[in-house]
Each structure stands twice: as C-alpha cells, then as structure tokens.
Design a protein around this motif. Structure first.
Motif, PDB file in Angstrom:
ATOM      1  N   ARG A 142     -10.838  10.341  -7.041  1.00 17.53           N
ATOM      2  CA  ARG A 142     -11.408   8.822  -6.911  1.00 17.53           C
ATOM      3  C   ARG A 142     -11.144   8.902  -5.513  1.00 17.53           C
ATOM      4  O   ARG A 142     -11.889   7.739  -5.370  1.00 17.53           O
ATOM      5  CB  ARG A 142     -10.262   7.864  -7.136  1.00 17.53           C
ATOM      6  CG  ARG A 142     -10.022   7.852  -9.312  1.00 17.53           C
ATOM      7  CD  ARG A 142      -9.316   6.944  -9.273  1.00 17.53           C
ATOM      8  NE  ARG A 142      -7.708   7.140  -8.295  1.00 17.53           N
ATOM      9  CZ  ARG A 142      -6.712   7.532  -9.070  1.00 17.53           C
ATOM     10  NH1 ARG A 142      -7.331   7.948 -10.545  1.00 17.53           N
ATOM     11  NH2 ARG A 142      -5.381   7.442  -8.702  1.00 17.53           N
ATOM     12  N   ASP A 143     -10.790   9.733  -4.040  1.00 17.22           N
ATOM     13  CA  ASP A 143     -10.809   9.841  -2.923  1.00 17.22           C
ATOM     14  C   ASP A 143     -10.816   8.056  -2.446  1.00 17.22           C
ATOM     15  O   ASP A 143     -11.504   7.792  -1.867  1.00 17.22           O
ATOM     16  CB  ASP A 143     -12.178  10.766  -2.650  1.00 17.22           C
ATOM     17  CG  ASP A 143     -11.889  10.780  -1.341  1.00 17.22           C
ATOM     18  OD1 ASP A 143     -10.952  10.735  -0.823  1.00 17.22           O
ATOM     19  OD2 ASP A 143     -13.379  11.591  -0.851  1.00 17.22           O
ATOM     20  N   ASP A 144     -10.020   7.146  -3.738  1.00 19.03           N
ATOM     21  CA  ASP A 144      -9.952   6.071  -2.126  1.00 19.03           C
ATOM     22  C   ASP A 144      -8.964   5.708  -1.380  1.00 19.03           C
ATOM     23  O   ASP A 144      -9.083   4.309  -1.039  1.00 19.03           O
ATOM     24  CB  ASP A 144     -10.014   5.009  -3.812  1.00 19.03           C
ATOM     25  CG  ASP A 144      -9.262   5.245  -4.976  1.00 19.03           C
ATOM     26  OD1 ASP A 144      -8.091   5.811  -4.320  1.00 19.03           O
ATOM     27  OD2 ASP A 144      -9.283   4.405  -5.763  1.00 19.03           O
ATOM     28  N   ARG A 145      -8.609   6.540  -0.855  1.00 19.61           N
ATOM     29  CA  ARG A 145      -7.386   5.712  -0.743  1.00 19.61           C
ATOM     30  C   ARG A 145      -7.189   7.606   0.987  1.00 19.61           C
ATOM     31  O   ARG A 145      -8.240   8.150   0.694  1.00 19.61           O
ATOM     32  CB  ARG A 145      -5.690   7.082  -0.729  1.00 19.61           C
ATOM     33  CG  ARG A 145      -5.520   5.507  -1.557  1.00 19.61           C
ATOM     34  CD  ARG A 145      -5.277   4.352  -1.549  1.00 19.61           C
ATOM     35  NE  ARG A 145      -4.236   3.350  -2.208  1.00 19.61           N
ATOM     36  CZ  ARG A 145      -4.730   2.721  -3.678  1.00 19.61           C
ATOM     37  NH1 ARG A 145      -6.679   2.978  -3.588  1.00 19.61           N
ATOM     38  NH2 ARG A 145      -4.396   2.033  -4.313  1.00 19.61           N
ATOM     39  N   TRP A 146      -6.702   6.341   1.822  1.00 16.34           N
ATOM     40  CA  TRP A 146      -6.795   7.102   3.452  1.00 16.34           C
ATOM     41  C   TRP A 146      -5.339   8.071   3.086  1.00 16.34           C
ATOM     42  O   TRP A 146      -4.368   7.287   2.568  1.00 16.34           O
ATOM     43  CB  TRP A 146      -6.282   6.734   4.694  1.00 16.34           C
ATOM     44  CG  TRP A 146      -7.834   5.766   4.836  1.00 16.34           C
ATOM     45  CD1 TRP A 146      -8.041   4.746   4.759  1.00 16.34           C
ATOM     46  CD2 TRP A 146      -9.247   6.894   5.373  1.00 16.34           C
ATOM     47  NE1 TRP A 146      -9.655   4.509   5.609  1.00 16.34           N
ATOM     48  CE2 TRP A 146     -10.363   5.044   5.844  1.00 16.34           C
ATOM     49  CE3 TRP A 146      -8.903   8.219   6.165  1.00 16.34           C
ATOM     50  CZ2 TRP A 146     -11.387   6.092   6.168  1.00 16.34           C
ATOM     51  CZ3 TRP A 146     -10.599   8.301   6.415  1.00 16.34           C
ATOM     52  CH2 TRP A 146     -11.531   7.359   6.555  1.00 16.34           C
ATOM     53  N   LEU A 147      -5.350   9.086   3.372  1.00 17.22           N
ATOM     54  CA  LEU A 147      -4.082   9.790   3.584  1.00 17.22           C
ATOM     55  C   LEU A 147      -3.151  10.207   5.337  1.00 17.22           C
ATOM     56  O   LEU A 147      -4.220  10.626   5.670  1.00 17.22           O
ATOM     57  CB  LEU A 147      -4.346  11.053   2.856  1.00 17.22           C
ATOM     58  CG  LEU A 147      -2.796  12.134   3.240  1.00 17.22           C
ATOM     59  CD1 LEU A 147      -1.318  11.424   2.750  1.00 17.22           C
ATOM     60  CD2 LEU A 147      -3.730  13.393   2.367  1.00 17.22           C
ATOM     61  N   LEU A 148      -2.515   9.569   5.380  1.00 12.30           N
ATOM     62  CA  LEU A 148      -1.517   9.602   6.615  1.00 12.30           C
ATOM     63  C   LEU A 148      -0.280  10.672   6.787  1.00 12.30           C
ATOM     64  O   LEU A 148       0.041  10.593   6.324  1.00 12.30           O
ATOM     65  CB  LEU A 148      -1.106   8.424   7.184  1.00 12.30           C
ATOM     66  CG  LEU A 148      -0.234   8.402   8.464  1.00 12.30           C
ATOM     67  CD1 LEU A 148      -1.146   8.652   9.764  1.00 12.30           C
ATOM     68  CD2 LEU A 148       0.437   7.008   9.349  1.00 12.30           C
ATOM     69  N   THR A 149      -0.196  11.468   7.626  1.00 13.28           N
ATOM     70  CA  THR A 149       0.892  12.442   7.289  1.00 13.28           C
ATOM     71  C   THR A 149       1.489  13.519   8.002  1.00 13.28           C
ATOM     72  O   THR A 149       0.570  12.978   9.663  1.00 13.28           O
ATOM     73  CB  THR A 149       0.429  14.144   6.618  1.00 13.28           C
ATOM     74  OG1 THR A 149      -0.636  14.458   6.901  1.00 13.28           O
ATOM     75  CG2 THR A 149       0.253  13.896   5.061  1.00 13.28           C
TER      76      THR A 149
END
Length: 394
Positions: free
Chosen positions: A197-204
């Motif tokens: 879906r790739d509908d989020r940002w990811l912060l790690t």
C-alpha cells in the motif's frame, strides 16, 4: 446447517461482503467491491469458515495464523477476525458453531493461543477470552517537544516511505515479538500489505548500528495532524530520537497523535508537555482486545515465581481437568503429586493470570474462578502482573 472452509476466490462473493456489511459503511460502493480483489492475496493463508443454509452464506469467521509473545515464549496464535452474520440469520447460534469449529481446527493445527477484537466482550468471555489493555492514544502539540531539539542524543534516525523501509520495519517488529510480552505480528503474507500500500512514512531510530525504535505515520494536511501508528521503542533514548524528529514539524502541523502501550506514561516524557492520553472502549466500534489459552501446555516452561498450586479448570471446551502448576525451578512446570492449595478457574480466569491482566482476587470477584486466600498467594507468585501489548490490529 453446513459449516465449510472457503477456497481463496470464494471470499470475494461470500465472506468479504458479509464482513464489510458488519464493519464498514454500507451499502458498498463499486470502488470498495473492486478493492476486494486487491485485498484477496493478503488473506491467502487465513482459514475462513462459513455457515450455509440452503446454499446461502449465513455467517463467516476467519483465523489469521499469527505469533505472540506470552511471558517471553513466542507461540503460534490464532487471530480471529471477520466474525459476521447475515442480518436475517442473527441470534441463531451460527457464530457459536463457527467459533467452536474454527478454534478446534486452529488448536489441532498447533496454535495454543488465540486473540481477537470483540464486537461484544461479554459474548467472547463465554468462550474463555479475557480482556487485554487497549493501546492509548496520545495527542500533543509539536511545539511542546521543543526542548528535545537541543538534546544531544546517541544514535540517528532514518526517514523513508514504508515501501522502501519495510524490511527494516519487519525486522524490528520481529525483535519486539521476541522481547515484549503480549506482542503479536501478522504472518508474512498478510504483513506485506503494509509495504504494497505504501501509504505511510517510516521513521526508524538506530543506536550503535541496531534499530531500536520505529514509527509509521501520515500527515492529513498542512496545519492539520500528524497521525502516528504505534510508537515502538526499546528504551528512552530510542523514544527521544523519534520524538525529536517529530519536534521538527512545529511549523507544519498543529498536533500529533500516536498510539502507545498501556504501561507508557507520556505525561512524564518532558516537563511542560501538555498531553491528552485516552483509551476509549465503546460498543460498538472501539473495543479492547481479548485473548485466551487453547491448551494448558502453553504454560509449560514459562518464567514463573516460586509458587505451587493445583488448578481445576471447569466449564470450557478446550481447557479441562486438574493440573498442578509448580514454579520452584523458575520456570512453570505441569507436574503431579504433592499437596498444594487448590483454585477452581474458568478458561478466562486462567488466561487472565497467564497474560497478567488480573490479580487472583479480581479473578474471584469477577466470577472467573473460585480462588481462596492461600491459592491466591501461590498464583501471584506464579503469575506476576504484566502489561501485554498486542500491537497487531486485526
């Protein structure tokens, strides 16, 4: 009445429409019906059963083969989802029959645990489920995170789309699964939907080359809200790294919302942090999760205090008989012989103790067992209180 297991493609015209009617806006739009085809691959490993009468689907229920941490042991868990009944077939016992067969099959297939989000908690308590803590929603202004911008913190953060960083995120949730009581994750076939879906940002957050924190989020509009999912952090430094990044959005969004475990205390994160913390449980639409043991063998080998008690399990399809629980070695053993205080427990009562969500006295007060003072002392030693964090929302 016939109960049968659906083939994959059958879900499009049977269980999906029934579940959508129960849990979504209705009637379905053409676009939503078309979306069923895109959703189908992420259900390929589920076990979906339906009740049929005269060739018509009356009820449906699915189990997702998941994994969950129970006091340090990672065990197969059946995530029950999509329990729905045709509006003209309700209150006829169809869901009861479905759950009996579905849990029979999952237990026989090696799943000693099961969890779900109930439409009515009291209904599932009769099936031996007990409530788990609901994740808290935390809301605050990014301006209140300002002091973190001046903090010298170890480590770095990485910012990317979830589609690009999915493998990093999946690997970190696998670590959380090993380390966090109650944590559960989807199987690969279901979880990759997050990537696709790739509908989020990811912060790690990374410290000394190891991922120690993660947050997926989206922004609804300029001047609006940064909407975060679960804030996952292994320690205060990891959490501070994630919050420090969020502080940089002070001129972009008015507020930030995040999901945090029940044992997190956001009011203590920073001085002068004006924060609203809420755990809303309502019927219908906003339920806390529930879980239960499907076999006593799930307890064998778990970390335990030096208690010893005999439990008689009553009133359940899957848990029955008398078992001596002994924690003298530091790990729970199911043994026989020797005197010990005795408690009578329902499946929900034993599950509440195993997950650590109720004190033995609360089990007694709520009618989930008959626990005398001596047995309560031993059960407290065996099963210290704990805060399970389910994580996965199914």
């Amino acid at each position: 009445m016939l109960i049968r297991r659906l083939a994959a493609e059958e879900r499009l015209t049977t269980s999906f429409p029934l579940q959508a009617y129960a849990f979504e806006a209705s009637p379905l739009t053409r676009e939503r019906v078309e979306a069923f085809h895109r959703y189908l691959p992420y259900n390929k490993g589920n076990r979906t059963l339906v009740v049929e009468e005269d060739g018509e689907t009356c009820a449906a229920a699915s189990a997702v083969p998941m994994r969950q941490n129970l006091r340090g042991a990672v065990l197969p868990m059946a995530g029950v989802a999509g329990v729905a009944t045709h509006p003209l077939a309700r209150r006829k016992g169809h869901v009861r029959a479905l759950l009996h067969q579905l849990l029979d099959e999952m237990r026989d297939g090696g799943h000693p645990l099961t969890a779900l989000y109930p439409f009515r908690a009291s209904f599932y308590e009769k099936f031996g489920y007990v409530g788990l803590p609901r994740a808290r929603t935390v809301r605050f202004s990014p301006a209140d995170l300002g002091p973190l911008l001046r903090a010298e913190l170890p480590g770095t953060v990485t910012w990317e789309r979830i589609g690009a960083g999915y493998d990093r995120f999946r690997s970190f949730t696998e670590r959380c699964l090993r380390e966090r009581h109650g944590f559960a994750i989807f199987p690969d076939f279901r979880d990759v939907g997050l990537r696709d879906r790739d509908d989020r940002w990811l912060l790690t957050a990374t410290i000394d080359g190891s991922t120690v924190g993660a947050l997926t989020y989206r922004i609804d509009d300029h001047g609006g809200e940064l909407v975060g999912d679960d804030l996952l952090a292994t320690d205060p430094y990891a959490r501070a790294l994630l919050l420090q990044f969020l502080a940089r959005h002070v001129d972009q969004v008015e507020r930030i919302s995040l999901q945090v475990p029940a044992d997190e205390l956001p009011e203590l994160w920073l001085t002068d942090l004006a924060v609203h913390v809420e755990a809303r449980v309502a019927r219908p639409g906003s339920s806390a999760p529930m879980a239960r043991l499907l076999t006593v063998d799930a307890l064998a080998g778990l970390p335990a205090g030096p208690g010893r008690v005999r439990v008689e399990l009553v009133g359940d399809r899957w848990l029955a008989g008398t078992h001596l629980l002994d924690g003298a070695t530091g790990h729970l053993e199911l043994t026989s012989g020797g005197p010990a205080p005795t408690a009578t427990l329902t499946a929900a009562g034993l599950s509440a103790l195993a997950y650590g969500v109720l004190d033995p006295a609360e089990v007694d007060v709520r009618g989930l067992g008959d626990v005398g003072p001596d047995a309560a002392v031993e059960l407290r030693r065996l099963f210290p209180r704990a805060h399970p964090h389910l994580f996965a929302d199914f």
